[in-house]
Design a protein around this motif. Sequence first.
Motif, PDB file in Angstrom:
ATOM      1  N   TRP A   1       0.815  -1.206   0.000  1.00  0.00           N
ATOM      2  CA  TRP A   1       0.000   0.000   0.000  1.00  0.00           C
ATOM      3  C   TRP A   1       0.854   1.263   0.000  1.00  0.00           C
ATOM      4  N   PHE A   2       2.115   1.118   0.409  1.00  0.00           N
ATOM      5  CA  PHE A   2       2.997   2.278   0.364  1.00  0.00           C
ATOM      6  C   PHE A   2       3.268   2.723  -1.073  1.00  0.00           C
ATOM      7  N   LEU A   3       3.066   1.830  -2.042  1.00  0.00           N
ATOM      8  CA  LEU A   3       3.298   2.170  -3.443  1.00  0.00           C
ATOM      9  C   LEU A   3       2.158   2.989  -4.040  1.00  0.00           C
ATOM     10  N   VAL A   4       0.999   2.941  -3.385  1.00  0.00           N
ATOM     11  CA  VAL A   4      -0.180   3.602  -3.965  1.00  0.00           C
ATOM     12  C   VAL A   4      -0.011   5.111  -4.066  1.00  0.00           C
ATOM     13  N   PRO A   5       0.419   5.827  -3.005  1.00  0.00           N
ATOM     14  CA  PRO A   5       0.572   7.289  -3.160  1.00  0.00           C
ATOM     15  C   PRO A   5       1.557   7.669  -4.258  1.00  0.00           C
ATOM     16  N   GLY A   6       2.713   6.971  -4.295  1.00  0.00           N
ATOM     17  CA  GLY A   6       3.683   7.273  -5.345  1.00  0.00           C
ATOM     18  C   GLY A   6       3.138   6.949  -6.725  1.00  0.00           C
ATOM     19  N   GLY A   7       2.402   5.835  -6.829  1.00  0.00           N
ATOM     20  CA  GLY A   7       1.814   5.481  -8.124  1.00  0.00           C
ATOM     21  C   GLY A   7       0.781   6.491  -8.583  1.00  0.00           C
ATOM     22  N   LEU A   8      -0.019   6.994  -7.649  1.00  0.00           N
ATOM     23  CA  LEU A   8      -1.015   8.006  -8.008  1.00  0.00           C
ATOM     24  C   LEU A   8      -0.346   9.302  -8.460  1.00  0.00           C
TER      25      LEU A   8
ATOM     26  N   ALA B   1       1.067   8.758 -11.892  1.00  0.00           N
ATOM     27  CA  ALA B   1       0.022   8.699 -12.922  1.00  0.00           C
ATOM     28  C   ALA B   1      -0.554  10.083 -13.211  1.00  0.00           C
ATOM     29  N   VAL B   2      -0.810  10.855 -12.143  1.00  0.00           N
ATOM     30  CA  VAL B   2      -1.460  12.164 -12.319  1.00  0.00           C
ATOM     31  C   VAL B   2      -0.523  13.176 -12.963  1.00  0.00           C
ATOM     32  N   PHE B   3       0.737  13.173 -12.546  1.00  0.00           N
ATOM     33  CA  PHE B   3       1.651  14.220 -13.005  1.00  0.00           C
ATOM     34  C   PHE B   3       2.563  13.785 -14.150  1.00  0.00           C
ATOM     35  N   PHE B   4       2.550  12.507 -14.532  1.00  0.00           N
ATOM     36  CA  PHE B   4       3.402  12.068 -15.639  1.00  0.00           C
ATOM     37  C   PHE B   4       2.619  11.307 -16.707  1.00  0.00           C
ATOM     38  N   LEU B   5       1.959  10.227 -16.327  1.00  0.00           N
ATOM     39  CA  LEU B   5       1.289   9.398 -17.328  1.00  0.00           C
ATOM     40  C   LEU B   5       0.141  10.138 -18.014  1.00  0.00           C
ATOM     41  N   VAL B   6      -0.730  10.724 -17.217  1.00  0.00           N
ATOM     42  CA  VAL B   6      -1.890  11.426 -17.809  1.00  0.00           C
ATOM     43  C   VAL B   6      -1.453  12.606 -18.674  1.00  0.00           C
ATOM     44  N   PRO B   7      -0.543  13.509 -18.202  1.00  0.00           N
ATOM     45  CA  PRO B   7      -0.097  14.593 -19.088  1.00  0.00           C
ATOM     46  C   PRO B   7       0.611  14.089 -20.344  1.00  0.00           C
ATOM     47  N   SER B   8       1.348  12.976 -20.244  1.00  0.00           N
ATOM     48  CA  SER B   8       2.043  12.449 -21.416  1.00  0.00           C
ATOM     49  C   SER B   8       1.053  11.963 -22.459  1.00  0.00           C
ATOM     50  N   VAL B   9       0.027  11.243 -22.015  1.00  0.00           N
ATOM     51  CA  VAL B   9      -0.998  10.761 -22.944  1.00  0.00           C
ATOM     52  C   VAL B   9      -1.760  11.932 -23.558  1.00  0.00           C
ATOM     53  N   MET B  10      -2.098  12.928 -22.746  1.00  0.00           N
ATOM     54  CA  MET B  10      -2.812  14.099 -23.263  1.00  0.00           C
ATOM     55  C   MET B  10      -1.950  14.887 -24.244  1.00  0.00           C
ATOM     56  N   ALA B  11      -0.646  15.001 -23.949  1.00  0.00           N
ATOM     57  CA  ALA B  11       0.239  15.718 -24.861  1.00  0.00           C
ATOM     58  C   ALA B  11       0.315  15.012 -26.210  1.00  0.00           C
ATOM     59  N   PHE B  12       0.400  13.690 -26.198  1.00  0.00           N
ATOM     60  CA  PHE B  12       0.433  12.963 -27.469  1.00  0.00           C
ATOM     61  C   PHE B  12      -0.865  13.158 -28.239  1.00  0.00           C
ATOM     62  N   TYR B  13      -2.001  13.152 -27.530  1.00  0.00           N
ATOM     63  CA  TYR B  13      -3.274  13.352 -28.222  1.00  0.00           C
ATOM     64  C   TYR B  13      -3.352  14.751 -28.827  1.00  0.00           C
ATOM     65  N   PHE B  14      -3.017  15.779 -28.036  1.00  0.00           N
ATOM     66  CA  PHE B  14      -3.125  17.147 -28.541  1.00  0.00           C
ATOM     67  C   PHE B  14      -2.092  17.435 -29.631  1.00  0.00           C
ATOM     68  N   SER B  15      -1.015  16.635 -29.703  1.00  0.00           N
ATOM     69  CA  SER B  15      -0.068  16.806 -30.811  1.00  0.00           C
ATOM     70  C   SER B  15      -0.669  16.350 -32.134  1.00  0.00           C
ATOM     71  N   LEU B  16      -1.773  15.623 -32.072  1.00  0.00           N
ATOM     72  CA  LEU B  16      -2.463  15.161 -33.280  1.00  0.00           C
ATOM     73  C   LEU B  16      -3.624  16.071 -33.640  1.00  0.00           C
ATOM     74  N   THR B  17      -3.716  17.225 -32.996  1.00  0.00           N
ATOM     75  CA  THR B  17      -4.835  18.135 -33.234  1.00  0.00           C
ATOM     76  C   THR B  17      -4.321  19.537 -33.533  1.00  0.00           C
ATOM     77  N   ARG B  18      -5.202  20.335 -34.083  1.00  0.00           N
ATOM     78  CA  ARG B  18      -4.988  21.778 -34.177  1.00  0.00           C
ATOM     79  C   ARG B  18      -5.883  22.395 -33.128  1.00  0.00           C
ATOM     80  N   TRP B  19      -5.299  22.857 -32.024  1.00  0.00           N
ATOM     81  CA  TRP B  19      -6.107  23.236 -30.889  1.00  0.00           C
ATOM     82  C   TRP B  19      -5.784  24.637 -30.385  1.00  0.00           C
ATOM     83  N   THR B  20      -6.766  25.211 -29.726  1.00  0.00           N
ATOM     84  CA  THR B  20      -6.610  26.452 -28.981  1.00  0.00           C
ATOM     85  C   THR B  20      -7.188  26.205 -27.590  1.00  0.00           C
ATOM     86  N   LEU B  21      -7.300  27.273 -26.827  1.00  0.00           N
ATOM     87  CA  LEU B  21      -7.853  27.118 -25.487  1.00  0.00           C
ATOM     88  C   LEU B  21      -9.337  26.790 -25.504  1.00  0.00           C
TER      89      LEU B  21
END
Length: 308
Positions: free
Chosen positions: A32-39, A42-62
Amino acid sequence: MATVTPAKAASRIEDEPGSGGRTTQKSPYPYWFLVPGGLIFAVFFLVPSVMAFYFSLTRWTLFDQEFIGFDNYVQFFREPALASGLWHTVVYAGVTSGLKVVLGMALAVLLTGPIIGRGFLRSVAFFPVLVSTIGVGLTFQVLMHPTKGVINQALDLIGVTGPAWLVDPSWALLSVALVDVWQGVGLATVIYMAGILSIPGEYFEAAKVDGAGAWHRFRHVTLPLAKPATISVIILSLIGGLRKFDLIWAMTKGGPGFTSDVMASVVYKQYQAGFYGLSTAGNVVLFLLVIVLVLPLFWFFNRREETR
């Protein structure tokens, strides 16, 4: 033979010889000690990385977005200025990493030897690491002025004509790289010092008894046994060189023209111009570049260590 029921297999209860009949149960609690580090990962690395790859495939604004596939990547590699930034990044990282390895090792050997004022010299070598990168960039921008800079004026005193460091296209990127080495070599020196001081003194004494001189002791004792420190310096300086932005932006802003632009400065300029999808694609390319260059190198060094 006693049968093991599924309940017993799941609980993993076993009798230990010499434990007086007491039973021990392997508790899943430590996991269970791994859960905080894993969260956090995931929140600050995995999710932004996946979102960055998705938005790199788009023409986006705010406010809106349009999926365009790999058009951003195609445009990125078709633009000469953008493609040259990729090449400059590799050159910059290679030059700074190589010089930090060589100079860091040389300074570490000097500062671990019997010299006068060793403690003071160690502080002097590490001091540039503590200075703000922006402050270093602005200071050397003044020092490297082609006509009024202290560096060229000092070179004139000995009859050498200094180059236009930050104005000449052939010197701009190298000039920033040299300043980067000046600021970062202190950290490499500390890592090497830790590696050298961890070598048992018996090795050096045995080499002296065998008649080995200073060069042979360095080549056959210091250099191979300080290899873990060398690996650390190479990996850290290579990653830092590939991601460098603040020093380059403070000194040249990628100029003159695009001759000192690296990936990070190119991405920033595209974002300033409003090409958010293109700048996101550049970030993904930079991320993949770091992985492609660093991970195989890290695997290669570790595999060689394991085979010894």
